[in-house]
Design a protein around this motif. Sequence first.
Motif, PDB file in Angstrom:
ATOM      1  N   THR A   1       0.470   4.828  -4.409  1.00  0.00           N
ATOM      2  CA  THR A   1      -0.741   4.313  -3.835  1.00  0.00           C
ATOM      3  C   THR A   1      -1.154   3.164  -4.979  1.00  0.00           C
ATOM      4  O   THR A   1      -0.704   3.253  -6.265  1.00  0.00           O
ATOM      5  CB  THR A   1      -1.818   5.176  -3.824  1.00  0.00           C
ATOM      6  OG1 THR A   1      -2.107   5.979  -5.006  1.00  0.00           O
ATOM      7  CG2 THR A   1      -1.252   6.174  -2.734  1.00  0.00           C
TER       8      THR A   1
ATOM      9  N   ALA B   1       0.904  -1.198   0.122  1.00  0.00           N
ATOM     10  CA  ALA B   1      -0.123   0.126  -0.182  1.00  0.00           C
ATOM     11  C   ALA B   1       0.924   1.156   0.211  1.00  0.00           C
ATOM     12  O   ALA B   1       2.193   1.317   0.315  1.00  0.00           O
ATOM     13  CB  ALA B   1      -0.849  -0.120   1.258  1.00  0.00           C
ATOM     14  N   GLY B   2       0.348   2.373  -0.658  1.00  0.00           N
ATOM     15  CA  GLY B   2       1.185   3.531  -0.481  1.00  0.00           C
ATOM     16  C   GLY B   2       0.775   4.576   0.591  1.00  0.00           C
ATOM     17  O   GLY B   2       0.251   4.030   1.828  1.00  0.00           O
TER      18      GLY B   2
ATOM     19  N   ASP C   1      -1.743   6.186   1.602  1.00  0.00           N
ATOM     20  CA  ASP C   1      -3.122   6.194   1.944  1.00  0.00           C
ATOM     21  C   ASP C   1      -3.431   4.778   2.517  1.00  0.00           C
ATOM     22  O   ASP C   1      -4.728   4.602   3.165  1.00  0.00           O
ATOM     23  CB  ASP C   1      -3.940   6.529   0.732  1.00  0.00           C
ATOM     24  CG  ASP C   1      -3.949   5.472  -0.147  1.00  0.00           C
ATOM     25  OD1 ASP C   1      -3.077   4.290  -0.138  1.00  0.00           O
ATOM     26  OD2 ASP C   1      -4.769   5.245  -1.422  1.00  0.00           O
TER      27      ASP C   1
END
Length: 422
Positions: free
Chosen positions: A82, A28-29, A31
């Motif tokens: 993301t 995940a990035g 966010d």
Amino acid sequence: MQGAKSFEISKQLVWEAYLKVKSNQGSAGVDNVTILDFEKNLKGNLYKIWNRMSSGSYMPPPVRLIEIPKSDGKMRTLGIPTVADRIAQMVVVMMLEPIIEPHFHEDSYGYRKNKSAHQALAVTKQRCREYRWVIDLDVKRFFDTIDHNFLMKALQKHTNNRALQLYVGRWLSVPYELEDGSRIAREQGVAQGSVIGPILANLFLHYAFDEWMKRNHLSVPFERYADDIICHCSGKVNAERVLESIRNRLNDCKLELNEEKTRIVYCKDSNRKENYPVIQFDFLGYTFRPRHVKSQKGEYFTGFNPAISRNSSKKISDTIREWNTSQWTGWSLSLKEIAEKINPVIRGWINYFGKFQPSVLRKHLRFVDLRLASWVQMKFKRFRRHKTRSIYWLGKQARTNPTLFAHWEWGYKPPAGNLLVD
């Protein structure tokens, strides 16, 4: 006309980009949204990407910056976009590839369709037979120091598509975000770990190196896999001149050689008797050096050939050590269940490092059997104080079911009674 979009980007292209990103998985990035989270509202999320990219209003979020250890003990920075941004980048990559790919050099092998590391290694092996000298180039912090202005000029040379230029420019300038939430502005470099990074890196070096070599050193063949570059020369003096010329060229492109790792290498074999201190180099996980080779007539000679490198071997050994045999026992796993867990990893090693000089890899894979023998000792009380007996028992399993483990199936033929002795 009401509802008209600024850029022509099809919904089908966004869908295909999503499928590619999903197949690659990834973290995940900033966010903290995973692929699974993204898919909870898949239709809406994909529509949002399409709508914003088509209207020119798509603004990429910051890139999550993480550090991973390198083989030399230093750290490499990776930029993790993301999930949504990876899909948007894949859209642009799929638009850009057909335009740029046909122009790339035939000896550029990294991140390209129908090109592979094995092809680069095979060509390197052949050219080391034809040329006595190699220039092993190492570009210092390449991905972090790519000049944005030069890169955008290269992009504009191939396309006047405003969408491609707009979004590439935005991705180049988007900041990095650290674990504590602070941000780092970017004035150079391409995020290593991004979807669009590889094609942009290839585009930059296509003009910074490949095309320049073709114009200025046509008689010097080379293999390039991203920023890993090997050049071949017929003489030492020529190699020194070419290296100095390359150094100046890269400086002009705002790149710098890592002088500690860049070297001139003599490809020594049975027919090459000159004395030179450097007679080996690493390329794509393999070490090229003089090795004893058996000819088709059964005669031995010294060839200059590749085999799995020491660093690659160490990574394999470290992975094998991390396999927790006590945990296997605690889970009450069978030998078959252990095989199902570790076979994908072993197959990956075999598929990549078994291509050249496979006998060297086989020696390292014997440590897998030693690890399994330790499991046998912990699993069965009758073997607890008998290491040799556990090895014999494992050898019997290998002969009974030679396809159970990937390395057993891969031409591994244990002799009667002892799995670990040739």
